[in-house]
Design a protein around this motif. Structure first.
Motif, PDB file in Angstrom:
ATOM      1  N   ASP A 179       0.938  -1.036  -0.131  1.00 16.97           N
ATOM      2  CA  ASP A 179      -0.072  -0.011   0.118  1.00 16.97           C
ATOM      3  C   ASP A 179       0.741   1.197  -0.079  1.00 16.97           C
ATOM      4  N   LYS A 211      -7.555   0.958   2.153  1.00 15.83           N
ATOM      5  CA  LYS A 211      -6.183   0.949   1.931  1.00 15.83           C
ATOM      6  C   LYS A 211      -5.985   0.996   0.415  1.00 15.83           C
ATOM      7  N   TYR A 213      -3.664   0.100  -3.239  1.00 14.40           N
ATOM      8  CA  TYR A 213      -2.961  -0.878  -3.623  1.00 14.40           C
ATOM      9  C   TYR A 213      -1.870  -0.816  -4.672  1.00 14.40           C
TER      10      TYR A 213
END
Length: 1212
Positions: A179, A211, A213
């Motif tokens: 992340d 979050k 990616y």
């Protein structure tokens, strides 16, 4: 199909190879003098890898090429097939006397400008050797293409794939996901990265949107990481999401999310194909979507997954096999499962192979006029093409030679000449790669010469096996012969054995074998000779060994060590204590035959060893010194021996080694046996195993060993008391490898399915492997077909032949092999492919003769070829449908029996039937796995027969003079029951009295027998009857009177005499009571008022015959107060107390629960009643009344009759 010309060529080639008189190439010794004078074509000894990738930041790039030869070779290079002029490029240099290229970029230039395919040529006067083609490339780490990624919106519970699409690099980068905080994305069964780098979500959770990616690519060569722009994930939920509601058991926090059955995200469709090269790594991947998250399972059709090779990774989504072989080809199935269903995907794996060596060509050294051959055999898939080159050029373009003939993968050399020397290259290639090997042919002429030292003196021990060495060389290879003392013919045979390497073996040296031995090497180019002088000596040995001793402190101890040796050999005797050298002097003195220790102390205790050495051998013996405290030694009990010490290995051979040790203290019990154990560190490290046992008088033995084992040994001493502790391990000794000696056991072939045959065997034990990479060569062919053998090589202990015809015989054999060669082949065994269901059923099943318990059956057989397997039996299924006895319930259990017969008109006897029953049966034919369809159904009944024994038979003694007999009906009457027959005899000691017979009807099941006297005993035989006759007898014997087993108990309370007796006693007591009360009423003197009052209140209620209270309270002493629950004992105590206590005639009393209440029956009532009066003695006479505060109720045990005492008072 081969044409006639092809067949002719193959036939000619086979004949030439069979008839060729081949000479094994000469092995040139590594003697420096020989090597210095030896002319040798070049040989490549070092080169760079075929696929050579370099870091572009390196200042210098090296492409290696080294070779040897005599004269020293010169080097040249070709790039992309064109000659490289090294002198024209200032950046490129070649190392001196080596062919290694160095390309420098310190002063500019780009490595990319030098990319290409390089090949090194090493040449001298005798030929040219070639390196591999080296593909030189520069590592690349390209940047990720710029792109703007829109937020990804997804509904909670649905599937998602985030693509990575990394930039192509050289070599390919390593992919991982993180992340924006540089935290790795956690992966599990639900979220994982695929082999292509994409990130797969089997189902999306709401917290996945917390979050971003980012896909990352790491390029190892340049040590750089490229990062892709991150994905932002927005998860839409049907209900509000609360982060605190998340837990692993309920990831959706109680929200309703639609579940879905499994589907595959990768790969797509229901099947796919995967190609992999032999010895490479196979990776199969199945990633599934679904809610709940599916579970992935793998299996292989037609066989088991090889457990030793298969590994599952990425939470079972990836199947990994390292070092793939041909047997790993086939259909692999992955199955995704959750509680809503499952889905499958088939991956068909094809195993191809780049070329690999079967027989790599090796250098060949020949003498002039000799024959030889070079062989280049390789395999691959597809089959590789073989191309020969000579000195780097195709052999077709070389000058033809009558001494050389090319036959496919073989070059034959015939009567070679000096100018036949050259370097040959074999190139084996297919679409997946290539192999290239250099092998030179060197024609060498060299006169015989001796390589060992001149005029050696060899001293050996008598009766020992002796070898005299005479190394030599020459080309052509000389013939060597041995002579003794310059006389006679060559020594070979009998006591002597001459080896081709020049060694002479004397099997058992004796004194008469002493002398000068001459070895002579002859060839057409001359001769050479050398001499060896042999002296045979007597062995050095200890003839009086030291013995264990006990010495008192401050006394003297002496160990003897007397030595005998050959007079011509000098010997030296040394002493050690506990393996350490002894420093003599002071208290320790040594002479020729002993060691003396003066003023012994505790420090002198230990193991003393005497060792005598000569220049050719040695001997040793040990003894223990024990130091005692006082002058009267206490006899010590025998104990286990100490462990042996100082293990030493010598006389190493390929499959044996000599183990020598020093025995420990035997502790007053001689050692009877030494047990040698071994441990090896390859198969079962740390586990000690027994190897051999040896007599207790030996301390040096030859151990027979297995090849390719890294041994270490230990020794255990054994005496009458027990075993010693193991010795310390010896140094390790590793035996060299060899082809397997053992043949795999228990070879067999059988079919697990109708179209296959499983060939199985017991794998070799670890110590039978003999070398690395154990495999099995398996051959099979159809029996009596004349077909060629089909074979396969496998690591497993099973191979499945598929497809096959149903149940056909095969010839099978097996052979173990390893990297060092092949072992012996097994004998041919016969196996069979799988069986199928028989096609035909037996017909015309019928009964010809039926009895009570058996029936004879007949049937028409089947054609055995229709059984489609091994004919096992005709199997009859039968069941008892009912009994002909009305109302009898039977078990309809289906039973089977088998008949093995191959006669044209088969029949059999069906036994163990139940009489008088209705049966049903049918027949099938069976092989090992299947049964045919059933035959016709037959129903039959069995005849009536005698019945079984009665179910039970009991004899009871109801009284002293009668026996009561009782029995039950038979479980199987086997017909219509018509009665029972009882036969009995009186038993008198060992004799039987006259027989008596009693018969009964079928519904009678009991009988009473009156005994003539109470001591009479009887023996009974009871049987049931049908019209056929009496059935099985149930025998019993009555119990003897003195050991009465059973007399029926009678209730005495119901006996008339007992009732009459009790009534008479009751009447007498009643009369006595009446008399007593009459006399009392007339003034007689009787016991105190308390007695009368208590007695009266116990028996009498009132003049009105009041009934008892409903509940009668009982005191602990067993007396009752029918009115208040107070006991008679309490009343007596009150009435016999002091006058003070008796004054308040109102008479309150304490109840059982501790409360004080008004008495219902007090003396106040009696005193104030008006009618009552007291006698002089204070006794109460007359009628009395009782006050009642409540309604009169009936007592539990009262009756409504008037009390007899009250009646008496009324009359008075």
């Amino acid at each position: 199909m081969l044409g006639k010309g092809g067949h002719a060529a193959l036939t000619l080639m086979s004949l030439l190879l069979l008839l060729w008189q081949e000479v094994v190439g000469i092995e040139v010794p590594q003697d420096p003098k020989i090597q210095q004078d030896l002319k040798q074509p070049p040989t490549i000894i070092k080169q760079s890898v075929k696929d050579y990738i370099v870091d572009p930041r390196d200042n210098t790039i090296i492409i290696e090429c080294e070779a040897k030869g005599n004269p020293a070779p010169t080097f040249s290079w070709r790039k992309n097939g064109k000659f490289v002029n090294i002198g024209k490029d200032p950046r490129v240099t070649m190392r001196k006397r080596l062919g290694t290229l160095e390309i420098a970029f310190r002063n500019g230039g780009r490595p990319e400008d030098y990319e290409g395919e390089y090949q090194c040529f090493a040449a001298n006067d005798l030929g040219v050797a070639l390196s591999n083609k080296i593909l030189f490339r520069v590592s690349k780490a390209p940047l990720w293409p710029k792109e703007e990624l829109e937020p990804v919106t997804v509904i909670e519970g649905s599937t998602l794939v985030l693509p990575c699409n990394p930039p192509p690099g050289l070599p390919p980068p390593i992919i991982f996901w993180m992340d924006s905080n540089m935290t790795p994305i956690p992966q599990d069964r639900r979220v994982s990265m695929g082999l292509n780098g994409d990130l797969y979500f089997s189902n999306v959770l709401a917290q996945d949107g917390q979050k971003d990616y980012s896909c990352n690519a790491r390029f190892n060569f340049t040590h750089t990481i490229q990062q892709k722009n991150p994905f932002t994930l927005k998860v839409q939920t049907m209900e509000p999401y609360n982060q605190t509601s998340y837990n692993t058991s309920d990831p959706y926090g109680g929200r309703k999310v639609a579940e879905s059955p499994p589907t595959f995200l990768s790969p797509s469709g229901s099947e796919s194909v995967k190609m992999v090269l032999r010895d490479e790594q196979l990776l199969l991947e199945c990633i599934a979507a679904g809610l709940p998250t599916p579970t992935i399972k793998w299996f292989k059709r037609g066989g088991d997954l090889p457990a030793q090779k298969v590994k599952f990774e990425n939470y079972n989504k990836t199947l990994k096999i390292v070092h793939v072989s041909e047997e790993d080809a086939g259909e692999y199935v992955c199955r995704a499962i959750n509680h809503l269903g499952s889905v499958r995907h088939s991956i068909y794996v094809e195993v191809k192979a780049a070329p690999y060596w079967l027989d790599k060509p090796t250098n060949l050294v020949l003498a002039p006029e000799e024959n030889g051959r070079l062989v280049c055999r390789a395999n691959g898939n597809p089959k590789p093409d073989i191309q020969w080159l000579m000195n780097g050029e195709p052999i077709e373009s070389a000058q033809p030679s009558v001494n050389r003939e090319v036959l496919g993968d073989t070059i034959l050399f015939h009567k070679v000449l000096m100018e036949s020397s050259a370097v040959y290259q074999c190139n084996a290639s297919n679409q997946h790669g290539y192999l290239m090997a250099n092998a030179f042919v060197s024609v060498l002429d060299m006169p015989p010469r001796m390589l060992g030292p001149k005029n050696q003196l060899i001293k050996v021990l008598v009766n020992n096996r002796t070898f005299l060495n005479c190394p030599f060389f020459g080309s052509p290879l000389p013939v060597l012969r041995w002579f003794k003392n310059g006389q006679g013919s060559g020594l070979d045979g009998g006591q002597y054995r001459a080896y081709i390497n020049g060694t002479l073996e004397i099997k058992r040296a004796r004194k008469e074998d002493e002398g000068i031995y001459t070895c002579v090497a002859n060839s057409i180019l001359g001769k050479a000779e050398n001499q060896v002088q042999l002296e045979v000596k007597e062995p050095t040995r200890i003839i009086e060994a030291p013995t264990n001793q006990s010495a008192v402190r401050r006394s003297k101890a002496r160990f003897h060590c007397k030595v005998a040796s050959d007079p011509s050999l000098s010997t030296k005797v040394t002493w050690t204590k506990d393996g350490e050298p002894l420093y003599l002097g002071g208290r320790l003195k040594k002479d020729e035959e002993s060691l003396t220790i003066s003023s012994v102390s505790e420090d002198d205790e230990g193991m003393y060893t005497c060792t005598v050495k000569s220049e050719i051998d040695q001997d040793s013996a040990s003894a223990r010194l024990t130091v005692l405290e006082d002058a009267s030694p206490i006899p010590l009990r025998p104990d286990r021996p100490d462990p042996p010490m100082d293990l030493d290995l010598s006389d190493a051979a390929a499959r044996s080694v000599r183990l020598t040790w020093i025995p420990g203290n035997d502790h007053r019990s001689p050692v009877t046996e030494f047990l040698v154990q071994f441990e090896e560190d390859r198969w079962e490290p740390g586990r000690w195993q027994d190897l051999s046992s040896f007599p207790g008088d030996l301390n040096s033995v030859i151990l027979q060993l297995a090849p390719y084992v890294n041994y270490q040994f230990r020794v255990i001493a054994i005496n009458a008391v027990g075993r010693s502790q193991p010795s310390r391990p010896s140094p390790r000794y590793k035996t060299t490898g060899s082809p397997p000696d053992a043949i795999p056991r228990d070879l067999r072939g059988w079919g697990s399915k109708k179209d296959n045959m499983e060939i199985t065997w017991e794998p070799l034990h670890d110590l039978e492997r003999n070398g690395p990479n154990l495999q099995y060569n398996v051959w099979w062919r159809r029996k009596d077909s004349g077909d060629d053998w089909t074979n396969v090589t496998t690591f497993q202990s099973k191979y499945i032949v598929h497809p096959t015809e149903t149940y056909v015989p095969y010839e099978i054999k097996i052979q173990a092999r390893n990297d060092l060669g092949s072992g012996p082949e097994s004998n041919v065994v016969i196996g069979f492919s799988g069986e199928d269901k028989p096609k035909e059923a037996p017909t015309e099943l019928q009964i010809s003769k039926v009895g009570g318990t058996s029936a004879k059956i007949h049937w028409k057989p089947v054609d055995l070829s229709s059984v489609q397997g091994e004919f096992k039996e005709y199997r009859l299924y039968y069941s008892r449908e009912s009994s002909l006895v009305p109302g009898l319930v039977v078990s309809k259990e289906k039973k089977t029996t088998g008949f093995y017969t191959t006669v044209p008109e088969p029949s059999g006897i069906l036994k163990d039937l139940v009489p008088y029953s209705r049966y049903q049966m049918f027949m099938v034919v069976a092989n090992n796995r299947f049964e045919s369809p059933p035959s016709n159904n037959v129903i039959f009944t069995t005849e009536e027969d005698v019945p079984d024994a009665p179910r039970f038979f009991r004899i009871n003694r109801r009284s002293l003079d009668t026996l009561y007999l009782q029995w039950g009906k038979p479980l199987e009457p086997n017909g219509i029951l018509i009665g029972y027959q009882l036969i009995y005899h009186r038993v008198n000691g060992s004799r039987l009295g006259p027989q008596q017979i009693q018969t009964f009807l079928q519904n009678e099941t009991e009988f009473t027998l009156r005994l003539p006297d109470r001591s009479a005993r009887y023996k009974f035989n009871l049987s049931a009857l049908t019209k056929v006759g009496a059935g099985e007898v149930y025998a019993e014997e009555s119990p003897h009177f003195t050991n009465e087993a059973h007399i029926d108990q009678v209730d005495i309370a119901t006996q008339g005499w007992f009732i009459g007796l009790m009534c008479a006693i009751a009447l007498i007591i009643l009369i006595l009571l009446i008399v007593c009360f009459i006399k009392r009423s007339r003034g007689g003197k009787y016991p105190s008022p308390g007695f009368l009052t208590g007695f009266t209140k116990y028996l009498v209620r009132d003049k009105k015959d009041l009934p008892l209270d409903p509940v009668d309270q009982k005191d602990q002493d067993g007396s009752f107060d029918y009115q208040n629950g107070s006991s008679v004992r309490d009343r007596n105590e009150n009435e016999n107390s002091s006058d003070e206590d008796n004054k308040p005639l109102q008479g309150s009393q304490t109840s059982l629960d501790g409360n004080v209440k008004e008495s219902d029956d007090s003396l106040v009532d009696y005193g104030e009643g008006g009618d009552g009066q007291f006698n002089e003695d204070g006794s109460f006479i007359g009628q009395y009344t009782v006050k009642k505060d409540k309604d009169e109720t009936e007592g539990n045990e009262s009756s409504e009759a008037t009390s007899p005492v009250n009646a008496i008072y009324s009359l008075a």
